[in-house]
Design an enzyme around this catalytic site. Sequence first.
Site, PDB file in Angstrom:
ATOM      1  N   ASP A  58      71.082 -41.461  -2.207  1.00 49.53           N
ATOM      2  CA  ASP A  58      69.969 -42.161  -2.828  1.00 49.53           C
ATOM      3  C   ASP A  58      70.324 -43.564  -3.305  1.00 49.53           C
ATOM      4  OD1 ASP A  58      71.676 -41.385  -4.821  1.00 49.53           O
ATOM      5  OD2 ASP A  58      70.124 -40.676  -6.182  1.00 49.53           O
ATOM      6  N   GLU A  59      71.358 -44.160  -2.729  1.00 44.58           N
ATOM      7  CA  GLU A  59      71.758 -45.486  -3.187  1.00 44.58           C
ATOM      8  C   GLU A  59      72.449 -46.238  -2.067  1.00 44.58           C
ATOM      9  OE1 GLU A  59      74.258 -47.402  -6.967  1.00 44.58           O
ATOM     10  OE2 GLU A  59      73.870 -45.251  -6.846  1.00 44.58           O
TER      11      GLU A  59
END
Length: 352
Positions: free
Chosen positions: A107-108
Amino acid sequence: MLYPRSKSHLQYALQFEKLHEIKDNPSYRGKPLVVGGSPNQRGVVAAASYETRKFGIHSAMPSVTAIAKCPGLIFVRPRFDVYREISTAIHAIFKRYTDLVEGVALDEAYLDVTENKQNITYASTMARHIKTAIFQETQLTATAGVSINKFLAKMASGQNKPNGLTVILPEDAIAFVEQLPIEKFHGIGEVTATKMHSLGIHISADLKERSLTDLTHHFGKAGNYYYKIARAEDDRPVEANRVRKSIGAETSFAQDLSDVGQMLQELEQIASLVEQRLEQHETRGRTLTLKVKFSDYQQLTRSKTMLAPISELSTIFEIAKTLFESIDLENRSIRLLGISLGSMSTLLEQTN
């Protein structure tokens, strides 16, 4: 913002683990929700909704601690296969703009858009385009930070969550950093912040007054990093093909541990977090390293290399426990425990 002859970076915090759960189950909206293991199974919080902040809940917190802080907390088991599918789709969107994409986690990601495929002049404009595409194609929001290096882009991405966009211009970089409390810095955790406070370092301006020699004396190799970020400097490139050398987790304790039973409980929580991260990255490792730091800051490590790669919680914990029990504690207390796995291989490599 993209300026002539200047680097321009985007950093995305996608938040899609919890947001995808809310999208699939709208009844969760507005309620305190965590993605993670059950408190009945010594699980760990992997992600927490913004509604949990007022309770002091955060990622890597033991689930039993989280439920004690918020009895009405909703627990959802991670669905890493779903998250990986979404992550792949979002990275495909990134690749429409630049090939310099460094995934930090599912998620990054960091993007270097100094040169970009769409010939868009301003990085902030590009960030808006990407955020719009992510929402249109996945119905998920993303928070973006835009600046001239990875550190500043990371700091910018944390300023306006969720679904925000923050730009730190080159001429504003030093002023932005100087006013920050040091505990807000990416890379400075609770224990390091406490030590800095004891040295009279409370905001970035205080940190900037310290010499490189002084900082490396107190913080070792990390002192070089602290010296640079106090000046808004970060020369780390975006590594598009970065291969992880290890995956791990560690916990610094607010109060030193002296009870062996409690130490082993904490070690099991750390092993659970390592298992989650291995599953996120679809990888395993053969060399397990246990890290122990005592109350006097003396540190030691113990390692064991297996014939076959591992990723299961029970195996990780049992090996770490065996290594831990080989250490002569000598009635000493512990301030930090950590587990990491090296000699990595992906699940695809293991099936070939």
